[in-house]
Design a protein around this motif. Sequence first.
Motif, PDB file in Angstrom:
ATOM      1  N   GLN A  94     -29.473 -32.635  13.519  1.00  0.00           N
ATOM      2  CA  GLN A  94     -30.781 -32.020  13.295  1.00  0.00           C
ATOM      3  C   GLN A  94     -30.796 -31.050  12.113  1.00  0.00           C
ATOM      4  OE1 GLN A  94     -31.009 -30.389  17.371  1.00  0.00           O
ATOM      5  NE2 GLN A  94     -32.857 -31.639  17.686  1.00  0.00           N
ATOM      6  N   VAL A  95     -29.641 -30.819  11.504  1.00  0.00           N
ATOM      7  CA  VAL A  95     -29.572 -29.856  10.404  1.00  0.00           C
ATOM      8  C   VAL A  95     -30.350 -30.393   9.203  1.00  0.00           C
ATOM      9  CG1 VAL A  95     -28.056 -28.686   8.761  1.00  0.00           C
ATOM     10  CG2 VAL A  95     -27.365 -28.922  11.167  1.00  0.00           C
ATOM     11  N   PRO A  96     -31.380 -29.674   8.735  1.00  0.00           N
ATOM     12  CA  PRO A  96     -32.163 -30.161   7.584  1.00  0.00           C
ATOM     13  C   PRO A  96     -31.385 -30.012   6.281  1.00  0.00           C
ATOM     14  CG  PRO A  96     -33.274 -28.349   8.742  1.00  0.00           C
ATOM     15  CD  PRO A  96     -31.871 -28.415   9.245  1.00  0.00           C
ATOM     16  N   GLN A  97     -31.745 -30.793   5.314  1.00  0.00           N
ATOM     17  CA  GLN A  97     -31.198 -30.662   3.964  1.00  0.00           C
ATOM     18  C   GLN A  97     -32.292 -31.080   3.006  1.00  0.00           C
ATOM     19  OE1 GLN A  97     -28.206 -29.485   3.177  1.00  0.00           O
ATOM     20  NE2 GLN A  97     -28.143 -29.862   0.977  1.00  0.00           N
ATOM     21  N   ARG A  98     -32.829 -30.127   2.243  1.00  0.00           N
ATOM     22  CA  ARG A  98     -33.954 -30.445   1.371  1.00  0.00           C
ATOM     23  C   ARG A  98     -33.771 -29.781   0.009  1.00  0.00           C
ATOM     24  NH1 ARG A  98     -37.364 -26.103   1.263  1.00  0.00           N
ATOM     25  NH2 ARG A  98     -36.954 -24.455   2.777  1.00  0.00           N
ATOM     26  N   GLY A  99     -33.887 -30.566  -1.017  1.00  0.00           N
ATOM     27  CA  GLY A  99     -33.870 -30.036  -2.372  1.00  0.00           C
ATOM     28  C   GLY A  99     -32.545 -29.439  -2.788  1.00  0.00           C
ATOM     29  N   HIS A 100     -32.611 -28.561  -3.793  1.00  0.00           N
ATOM     30  CA  HIS A 100     -31.423 -27.964  -4.401  1.00  0.00           C
ATOM     31  C   HIS A 100     -31.656 -26.467  -4.570  1.00  0.00           C
ATOM     32  CE1 HIS A 100     -27.628 -28.915  -6.584  1.00  0.00           C
ATOM     33  NE2 HIS A 100     -27.837 -27.701  -7.076  1.00  0.00           N
ATOM     34  N   ALA A 101     -30.638 -25.664  -4.276  1.00  0.00           N
ATOM     35  CA  ALA A 101     -30.725 -24.206  -4.415  1.00  0.00           C
ATOM     36  C   ALA A 101     -29.567 -23.701  -5.266  1.00  0.00           C
ATOM     37  CB  ALA A 101     -30.707 -23.529  -3.046  1.00  0.00           C
ATOM     38  N   ILE A 102     -29.827 -22.657  -6.022  1.00  0.00           N
ATOM     39  CA  ILE A 102     -28.828 -22.036  -6.897  1.00  0.00           C
ATOM     40  C   ILE A 102     -28.951 -20.523  -6.763  1.00  0.00           C
ATOM     41  CG2 ILE A 102     -28.007 -21.753  -9.274  1.00  0.00           C
ATOM     42  CD1 ILE A 102     -29.326 -24.439  -9.934  1.00  0.00           C
ATOM     43  N   GLU A 103     -27.795 -19.845  -6.745  1.00  0.00           N
ATOM     44  CA  GLU A 103     -27.770 -18.379  -6.686  1.00  0.00           C
ATOM     45  C   GLU A 103     -26.904 -17.826  -7.808  1.00  0.00           C
ATOM     46  OE1 GLU A 103     -27.028 -16.157  -2.881  1.00  0.00           O
ATOM     47  OE2 GLU A 103     -25.229 -15.459  -3.921  1.00  0.00           O
ATOM     48  N   GLN A 132     -14.148 -14.280  -9.216  1.00  0.00           N
ATOM     49  CA  GLN A 132     -15.408 -13.740  -8.717  1.00  0.00           C
ATOM     50  C   GLN A 132     -16.484 -14.786  -8.974  1.00  0.00           C
ATOM     51  OE1 GLN A 132     -15.920 -10.508  -7.277  1.00  0.00           O
ATOM     52  NE2 GLN A 132     -17.861 -11.405  -6.708  1.00  0.00           N
ATOM     53  N   LYS A 133     -17.176 -15.227  -7.908  1.00  0.00           N
ATOM     54  CA  LYS A 133     -18.188 -16.264  -8.060  1.00  0.00           C
ATOM     55  C   LYS A 133     -19.382 -15.727  -8.851  1.00  0.00           C
ATOM     56  CE  LYS A 133     -16.777 -17.890  -3.511  1.00  0.00           C
ATOM     57  NZ  LYS A 133     -17.142 -17.949  -2.075  1.00  0.00           N
ATOM     58  N   VAL A 134     -19.857 -16.524  -9.794  1.00  0.00           N
ATOM     59  CA  VAL A 134     -21.021 -16.100 -10.587  1.00  0.00           C
ATOM     60  C   VAL A 134     -22.202 -17.042 -10.425  1.00  0.00           C
ATOM     61  CG1 VAL A 134     -19.665 -14.829 -12.285  1.00  0.00           C
ATOM     62  CG2 VAL A 134     -20.142 -17.241 -12.672  1.00  0.00           C
ATOM     63  N   LEU A 135     -21.966 -18.245  -9.928  1.00  0.00           N
ATOM     64  CA  LEU A 135     -23.063 -19.170  -9.645  1.00  0.00           C
ATOM     65  C   LEU A 135     -22.663 -20.027  -8.455  1.00  0.00           C
ATOM     66  CD1 LEU A 135     -25.271 -21.173 -12.076  1.00  0.00           C
ATOM     67  CD2 LEU A 135     -24.104 -22.402 -10.250  1.00  0.00           C
ATOM     68  N   GLU A 136     -23.561 -20.114  -7.471  1.00  0.00           N
ATOM     69  CA  GLU A 136     -23.316 -20.929  -6.282  1.00  0.00           C
ATOM     70  C   GLU A 136     -24.491 -21.875  -6.107  1.00  0.00           C
ATOM     71  OE1 GLU A 136     -23.700 -17.439  -5.655  1.00  0.00           O
ATOM     72  OE2 GLU A 136     -21.635 -16.728  -5.491  1.00  0.00           O
ATOM     73  N   GLU A 137     -24.212 -23.075  -5.591  1.00  0.00           N
ATOM     74  CA  GLU A 137     -25.299 -24.033  -5.424  1.00  0.00           C
ATOM     75  C   GLU A 137     -25.041 -24.960  -4.250  1.00  0.00           C
ATOM     76  OE1 GLU A 137     -25.628 -27.043  -8.565  1.00  0.00           O
ATOM     77  OE2 GLU A 137     -23.703 -26.325  -9.336  1.00  0.00           O
ATOM     78  N   SER A 138     -26.119 -25.561  -3.773  1.00  0.00           N
ATOM     79  CA  SER A 138     -26.059 -26.552  -2.711  1.00  0.00           C
ATOM     80  C   SER A 138     -27.231 -27.521  -2.897  1.00  0.00           C
ATOM     81  CB  SER A 138     -26.143 -25.889  -1.333  1.00  0.00           C
ATOM     82  OG  SER A 138     -26.046 -26.852  -0.300  1.00  0.00           O
ATOM     83  N   LEU A 143     -30.173 -13.428  -7.129  1.00  0.00           N
ATOM     84  CA  LEU A 143     -31.355 -14.204  -7.496  1.00  0.00           C
ATOM     85  C   LEU A 143     -31.120 -15.635  -7.047  1.00  0.00           C
ATOM     86  CD1 LEU A 143     -34.058 -14.138  -9.017  1.00  0.00           C
ATOM     87  CD2 LEU A 143     -32.786 -14.583 -11.124  1.00  0.00           C
ATOM     88  N   ILE A 144     -31.970 -16.133  -6.163  1.00  0.00           N
ATOM     89  CA  ILE A 144     -31.811 -17.470  -5.594  1.00  0.00           C
ATOM     90  C   ILE A 144     -33.074 -18.276  -5.866  1.00  0.00           C
ATOM     91  CG2 ILE A 144     -31.118 -18.769  -3.548  1.00  0.00           C
ATOM     92  CD1 ILE A 144     -31.025 -15.048  -3.228  1.00  0.00           C
ATOM     93  N   VAL A 145     -32.906 -19.497  -6.344  1.00  0.00           N
ATOM     94  CA  VAL A 145     -34.049 -20.365  -6.619  1.00  0.00           C
ATOM     95  C   VAL A 145     -33.876 -21.677  -5.871  1.00  0.00           C
ATOM     96  CG1 VAL A 145     -34.462 -19.358  -8.889  1.00  0.00           C
ATOM     97  CG2 VAL A 145     -32.999 -21.387  -8.680  1.00  0.00           C
ATOM     98  N   HIS A 146     -34.994 -22.361  -5.641  1.00  0.00           N
ATOM     99  CA  HIS A 146     -34.985 -23.640  -4.935  1.00  0.00           C
ATOM    100  C   HIS A 146     -36.025 -24.561  -5.544  1.00  0.00           C
ATOM    101  CE1 HIS A 146     -36.228 -26.497  -1.741  1.00  0.00           C
ATOM    102  NE2 HIS A 146     -34.942 -26.509  -1.472  1.00  0.00           N
ATOM    103  N   ALA A 168     -31.957 -30.353 -11.588  1.00  0.00           N
ATOM    104  CA  ALA A 168     -32.528 -30.052 -12.905  1.00  0.00           C
ATOM    105  C   ALA A 168     -33.717 -29.104 -12.771  1.00  0.00           C
ATOM    106  CB  ALA A 168     -32.947 -31.341 -13.606  1.00  0.00           C
ATOM    107  N   SER A 169     -34.553 -29.328 -11.775  1.00  0.00           N
ATOM    108  CA  SER A 169     -35.712 -28.456 -11.566  1.00  0.00           C
ATOM    109  C   SER A 169     -35.271 -27.067 -11.119  1.00  0.00           C
ATOM    110  CB  SER A 169     -36.648 -29.069 -10.524  1.00  0.00           C
ATOM    111  OG  SER A 169     -37.120 -30.330 -10.941  1.00  0.00           O
ATOM    112  N   ALA A 170     -34.227 -27.003 -10.297  1.00  0.00           N
ATOM    113  CA  ALA A 170     -33.732 -25.701  -9.847  1.00  0.00           C
ATOM    114  C   ALA A 170     -33.149 -24.909 -11.019  1.00  0.00           C
ATOM    115  CB  ALA A 170     -32.687 -25.885  -8.746  1.00  0.00           C
ATOM    116  N   LEU A 171     -32.432 -25.576 -11.914  1.00  0.00           N
ATOM    117  CA  LEU A 171     -31.912 -24.886 -13.103  1.00  0.00           C
ATOM    118  C   LEU A 171     -33.055 -24.355 -13.966  1.00  0.00           C
ATOM    119  CD1 LEU A 171     -28.914 -27.175 -14.151  1.00  0.00           C
ATOM    120  CD2 LEU A 171     -28.779 -24.743 -13.536  1.00  0.00           C
ATOM    121  N   ALA A 172     -34.096 -25.140 -14.110  1.00  0.00           N
ATOM    122  CA  ALA A 172     -35.257 -24.673 -14.875  1.00  0.00           C
ATOM    123  C   ALA A 172     -35.887 -23.453 -14.204  1.00  0.00           C
ATOM    124  CB  ALA A 172     -36.278 -25.801 -15.006  1.00  0.00           C
ATOM    125  N   ARG A 173     -35.985 -23.468 -12.882  1.00  0.00           N
ATOM    126  CA  ARG A 173     -36.503 -22.309 -12.148  1.00  0.00           C
ATOM    127  C   ARG A 173     -35.633 -21.085 -12.393  1.00  0.00           C
ATOM    128  NH1 ARG A 173     -41.701 -22.727  -9.962  1.00  0.00           N
ATOM    129  NH2 ARG A 173     -41.964 -24.835  -9.111  1.00  0.00           N
TER     130      ARG A 173
END
Length: 676
Positions: free
Chosen positions: A337-346, A246-252, A400-403, A408-413
């Motif tokens: 054209q697909v954007p990719q910006r920053g880091h996200a974690i769920e 069962q996934k407990v943390l996902e990121e991109s 709960l999803i943060v960006h 490192a900044s996403a983990l802090a968020r």
Amino acid sequence: MDPSLMPGTPLFDKILVANRGEIACRVIRSARRLGIRTVAVYSQADADAQHVRQADEAWPIGGPRPQESYLRGDAIIEAALQSGARAIHPGFGFLSENADFADAVAAAGVVFIGPSGSSMRRMGSKAGAKELMQAAGVPVVPGYTGEDQSPQLLAREAERIGFPLMIKAAHGGGGKGMRVVHGPGEFLPNLESCQREAAGAFGRDRVLLERYVRSPRHIEIQVFGDSHGNVIHLNERECSAQRRYQKVLEESPSPFLTPELRAAMGAAAVQAARAIDYANAGTVEFIVAPDGAFYFMEINTRLQVEHPVTEMVTGLDLVEWQLRVAAGEPLPLAQEQVPQRGHAIEVRLYAEDPEAGFLPGSGKLEQLRLPAPSAHVRVDSGVVEGDTVSIFYDPMIAKLIVHDEDRASALARMREALAQCDIAGPKSNIAFLERLVRHPAIVDASIDTGYLDRHLDEFVPAADDAIDPLHLLAAATAQLLLQERAQAAGAAASADPGSPWALADGWRLGHAGKRHLAFLHRGRRVLLAAHGSGGEYRIEVDGHGSVVSGARLADGVLSARFDDLAHRFLVRAGSRRLLLHDGQRRLQLEPVEVYLREGGTQAAQDDRLRAPMPGRVVVVRAGPGESVVAGQELLVVEAMKMELALKAPRDGVVASLGAAAGDFVEADAVLLTLEP
């Protein structure tokens, strides 16, 4: 023009959402933004659920169990026809990957917001998808995907593949119906359990077998196709942090992938989708070995639970894309054209008890506090404070999803967002998630899919862990200030507010201002004594005294000096609980004046097997008069779409049974008694 589209309005005029909980609410949110009316469906257990309240209209479809409602394709299609819905969005789980349902929707003249039934039959089954990938030249893990599901043949195939191996539900996902088997003696019991769990969760019990790859990473590619022959990918998500699959943390993006490996995996995922003329949203999942070799694992022909991670790093609304593709429009963007910006974690907030083996919970959400949404924080939830987490469905409370600009900044968020979460009622996994996002294996991105199961003690505290002395002092200080505030309010409202008995200074005749405090912490009583008032105290615990000065509690924040060292805590208090958070860790206590449990002897408990939670008994393996040994599986209880094996606490003889297979039971119900 497609007859399902209404002239002068965007896309469909009305859609039905064939799901519940947070995904139904999430689909409704995008539909409303696009001017599309929504129809919800609900079971008897969900009459007051949020997806029912948020939709423009809602139709009842049956009893509380999924088989009586959300897995009833005929009832869902009838609701769509009766309500005038032009399309059906299946969400994820339930019927989302059921090819027969997709065909039936199309046959009824309604648009299915997802791939065609024929595509599902080739991709939606793990077995069929694996065979397809092998034929297309995509690397696959050795295994068995055949239709012959006899236990004898499956056992022979298991011996051929070799151990350890994995049993998987062929039509499932989300970790349900999945087991790792380490030897031949474990195979048949695990096979039987997987098949039951698969049938209950997905309506089909077919399984596949595959060799277990050691220390793998789990990386998936989001793909999208349309009816005009366009197929692209929206980059990857890493889901290696898992517990029992069962996934407990996902990121991109994945911190493991190199640009070259990302390009290779993306190309393989697009090639797979093109090979079957895939349309709408899908996810190609890969096992990635430590050396970077990747193997096809499965294809999910639906929107994933973790799709918000992709939305946060691309800025795209994948549900809107689904609606547009289903309405016949081409994909809005080309690959380049697909954007990719920053880091996200769920992460996923569940009603479950990590300290009791992650037993799913249920009950009323007496308090539910989640962080305020912002450009950096997103909350997807299907419940609000006062709602009930039902025993019949997955116990997810929220995602709960943060960006942020980098990992490192996403983990802090995420740490900051989790600190703001508070759930009272059923137990939750918030403290577990807080440990997770601070653990070196997560911070260093060195985790593999089996790490949590191998090192669970690093994430879940032992039952006898002592309370940090500073946290206990802070809890006592907060409780003293709360008591004084309540006494002051009572005195102000009394007939004689100047009476010394109404003062909130702790003074009592013969006690020299001494007050006793008691808390329960994980069932154990903690006693303290305090002198003083008004934020100036001497607090004694276990014979040691500390001086607290300058204590103030305002707007849920406690600030004070503890033996001259100043500290700050978040405080949330309820009628039966006191929660403190220092920004890194949380402590929850129960004031003993409200709740004190003096348990019986352990020997008395050892004579009985009790239901750990409300659920349904699916198997009874022993009857009165039978001899059993400690650790022997005696009953299996199904709840929250998972199975719980109840084992004999000691050697003995069964005296009586309190339930039969098929019975619904409440938490703590005595299911079996052993002779003394």
